[in-house]
Design a protein around this motif. Structure first.
Motif, short mmCIF file in Angstrom:
data_model
loop_
_atom_site.label_atom_id
_atom_site.label_comp_id
_atom_site.label_asym_id
_atom_site.label_seq_id
_atom_site.Cartn_x
_atom_site.Cartn_y
_atom_site.Cartn_z
N SER A 1 -21.27 24.43 15.97
CA SER A 1 -20.68 23.77 17.14
C SER A 1 -20.98 22.28 17.16
O SER A 1 -20.28 21.51 17.83
N LEU A 2 -22.00 21.84 16.40
CA LEU A 2 -22.29 20.41 16.33
C LEU A 2 -21.16 19.63 15.68
O LEU A 2 -20.99 18.43 15.92
N LEU A 3 -20.35 20.29 14.84
CA LEU A 3 -19.26 19.62 14.15
C LEU A 3 -18.16 19.19 15.12
O LEU A 3 -17.27 18.41 14.75
N ASN A 4 -18.20 19.71 16.36
CA ASN A 4 -17.24 19.31 17.38
C ASN A 4 -17.78 18.19 18.27
O ASN A 4 -17.08 17.76 19.19
N ASP A 5 -18.99 17.74 17.99
CA ASP A 5 -19.62 16.69 18.79
C ASP A 5 -19.38 15.34 18.12
O ASP A 5 -19.86 15.10 17.01
N PRO A 6 -18.63 14.43 18.76
CA PRO A 6 -18.34 13.11 18.14
C PRO A 6 -19.60 12.33 17.81
O PRO A 6 -19.65 11.66 16.77
N ASP A 7 -20.61 12.39 18.66
CA ASP A 7 -21.85 11.66 18.40
C ASP A 7 -22.54 12.17 17.14
O ASP A 7 -23.09 11.39 16.36
N PHE A 8 -22.50 13.48 16.93
CA PHE A 8 -23.11 14.06 15.74
C PHE A 8 -22.36 13.63 14.48
O PHE A 8 -22.98 13.31 13.46
N ILE A 9 -21.04 13.62 14.55
CA ILE A 9 -20.23 13.22 13.39
C ILE A 9 -20.52 11.78 13.00
O ILE A 9 -20.71 11.46 11.82
N VAL A 10 -20.57 10.89 13.99
CA VAL A 10 -20.88 9.49 13.71
C VAL A 10 -22.27 9.35 13.11
O VAL A 10 -22.49 8.58 12.17
N LEU A 11 -23.23 10.11 13.63
CA LEU A 11 -24.60 10.06 13.13
C LEU A 11 -24.67 10.43 11.66
O LEU A 11 -25.31 9.74 10.86
N ILE A 12 -24.01 11.51 11.27
CA ILE A 12 -24.06 11.98 9.88
C ILE A 12 -23.33 11.02 8.94
O ILE A 12 -23.79 10.74 7.83
N ILE A 13 -22.19 10.51 9.38
CA ILE A 13 -21.43 9.57 8.54
C ILE A 13 -22.25 8.31 8.28
O ILE A 13 -22.34 7.83 7.14
N ASP A 14 -22.87 7.77 9.34
CA ASP A 14 -23.71 6.58 9.18
C ASP A 14 -24.89 6.86 8.27
O ASP A 14 -25.28 6.02 7.45
N LEU A 15 -25.49 8.06 8.40
CA LEU A 15 -26.63 8.41 7.57
C LEU A 15 -26.24 8.46 6.10
O LEU A 15 -26.95 7.92 5.23
N ILE A 16 -25.11 9.09 5.78
CA ILE A 16 -24.67 9.20 4.39
C ILE A 16 -24.35 7.84 3.81
O ILE A 16 -24.75 7.50 2.68
N TRP B 119 -28.44 13.47 -4.43
CA TRP B 119 -27.73 14.45 -3.63
C TRP B 119 -28.71 15.35 -2.87
O TRP B 119 -28.53 15.61 -1.67
N ASP B 120 -29.77 15.79 -3.52
CA ASP B 120 -30.76 16.63 -2.85
C ASP B 120 -31.48 15.86 -1.75
O ASP B 120 -31.78 16.41 -0.69
N PHE B 121 -31.75 14.57 -2.00
CA PHE B 121 -32.43 13.77 -0.99
C PHE B 121 -31.52 13.55 0.23
O PHE B 121 -31.99 13.61 1.38
N ILE B 122 -30.23 13.33 0.00
CA ILE B 122 -29.30 13.15 1.12
C ILE B 122 -29.21 14.43 1.94
O ILE B 122 -29.17 14.39 3.18
N ASN C 141 -25.50 4.98 4.76
CA ASN C 141 -26.73 4.22 4.62
C ASN C 141 -27.51 4.64 3.38
O ASN C 141 -28.04 3.80 2.65
N GLU C 142 -27.58 5.94 3.12
CA GLU C 142 -28.32 6.42 1.95
C GLU C 142 -27.60 6.07 0.65
O GLU C 142 -28.25 5.76 -0.35
N LEU C 143 -26.28 6.08 0.64
CA LEU C 143 -25.54 5.75 -0.57
C LEU C 143 -25.61 4.26 -0.90
O LEU C 143 -25.42 3.86 -2.05
N SER C 144 -25.88 3.45 0.11
CA SER C 144 -25.95 2.01 -0.12
C SER C 144 -27.27 1.58 -0.75
O SER C 144 -27.39 0.47 -1.26
N HIS C 145 -28.28 2.46 -0.74
CA HIS C 145 -29.56 2.14 -1.34
C HIS C 145 -29.45 2.16 -2.86
O HIS C 145 -28.78 3.00 -3.45
N THR C 146 -30.14 1.23 -3.49
CA THR C 146 -30.11 1.15 -4.96
C THR C 146 -31.49 1.41 -5.55
O THR C 146 -31.89 0.81 -6.54
N ASN C 147 -32.24 2.28 -4.90
CA ASN C 147 -33.58 2.61 -5.37
C ASN C 147 -33.51 3.28 -6.74
O ASN C 147 -32.73 4.21 -6.96
#
Length: 267
Positions: free
Chosen positions: A84-99, A117-120, A101-107
């Protein structure tokens, strides 16, 4: 009550307080305390709390009784995503921003795409759990607010009955009913019943089924290596820990011997 040594536990705890669990819909209203628990005298010390909660779609209130018992500390269990969280706009924005942000790291540690992928996935899991707990706290606060409002309006109705107060009470009860219907849907999903008919409202059945599923996932007693029965939570956890510690620490197993006894299969 006298012959079986029983007490009205709420009256025992509240000798001077006036409260009602039923009221008529006529004017002027009739108010009575018809609902109560009878408890054996020798068990009164085990009662932590007894209270009333406004009834829904009923002219009777609930009576809630809390009994002290041995506390079993539960582990974190197996986490599952609440869809049911997938129907929550705030949750969707949170996960998109998280992904993003993690993909932008060049560690350099995450140069391997499998590790990244496992860390994300690990970070998404953390975010989901935190978000779910926050939503649960908000729902709990909302439920408490509505319950307090219903209880306050019921008390006002007992003191001075007016058409406005009764209308406000019906509105608050309707709001509480909508919230409980939402909770019922979660209970139905957790009960794992696949044959729910459209519009099914048999909450007692689904609550009992969820209780059975929850109980079957817990260990309340276990026998140790010498046959002693353990019922204390700490001893049970320690026995399970030692069993698997010994099992996986074994160094007497030769993999070659294991493969020798496997049947030969032609492919």
């Amino acid at each position: 009550m006298t012959s079986h040594h029983l007490l009205d536990i709420w009256r025992e705890r509240n000798p001077c307080l006036k409260y009602f669990t039923w009221s008529s819909n006529i004017t002027p209203g009739i108010h009575c305390r018809l609902d109560f628990f009878l408890v054996a005298k020798h068990l009164c010390h085990a009662i932590n709390n007894v209270s009333f909660s406004p009834g829904i779609q009923s002219d009777h209130s609930f009576v809630q009784l809390t009994i002290s018992h041995q506390s079993f500390r539960r582990g974190p269990g197996l986490w599952k995503l609440n869809n049911s969280l997938l129907n929550d706009p705030d949750f969707i924005v949170l996960i998109i921003d998280l992904i993003e942000n993690e993909l932008s790291h060049t560690n350099a540690v995450f140069f391997d795409p499998c590790i990244r992928w496992d860390f994300i996935k690990f970070k998404i899991r953390q975010a989901c759990i935190k978000f779910s707990k926050q939503k649960a706290r908000e729902r709990t606060r909302k439920e408490e607010t509505i319950l307090n409002r219903v209880a306050s309006l019921e008390q006002s109705l007992y003191v001075c009955e007016t058409a406005e107060t009764r209308a406000q009470l019906r509105e608050a009860q309707s709001e509480l009913l909508l919230y409980y219907n939402y909770k019922l849907q979660g209970t139905i999903i957790r009960s794992r019943a696949r044959w729910v008919e459209e519009g099914e409202k048999n909450s007692k059945y689904f609550l009992n089924l969820e209780k059975i599923n929850r109980t079957s996932n817990a260990i309340f007693k276990i026998r140790n290596a010498v046959g002693e029965l353990l019922i204390e939570n700490k001893l049970i956890l320690n026995e399970i820990k030692e069993f698997y510690k010994s099992l996986y620490a074994s160094s007497d197993c030769d993999p070659q011997i294991f493969f020798q006894y496997l049947p030969n299969r032609k492919t």
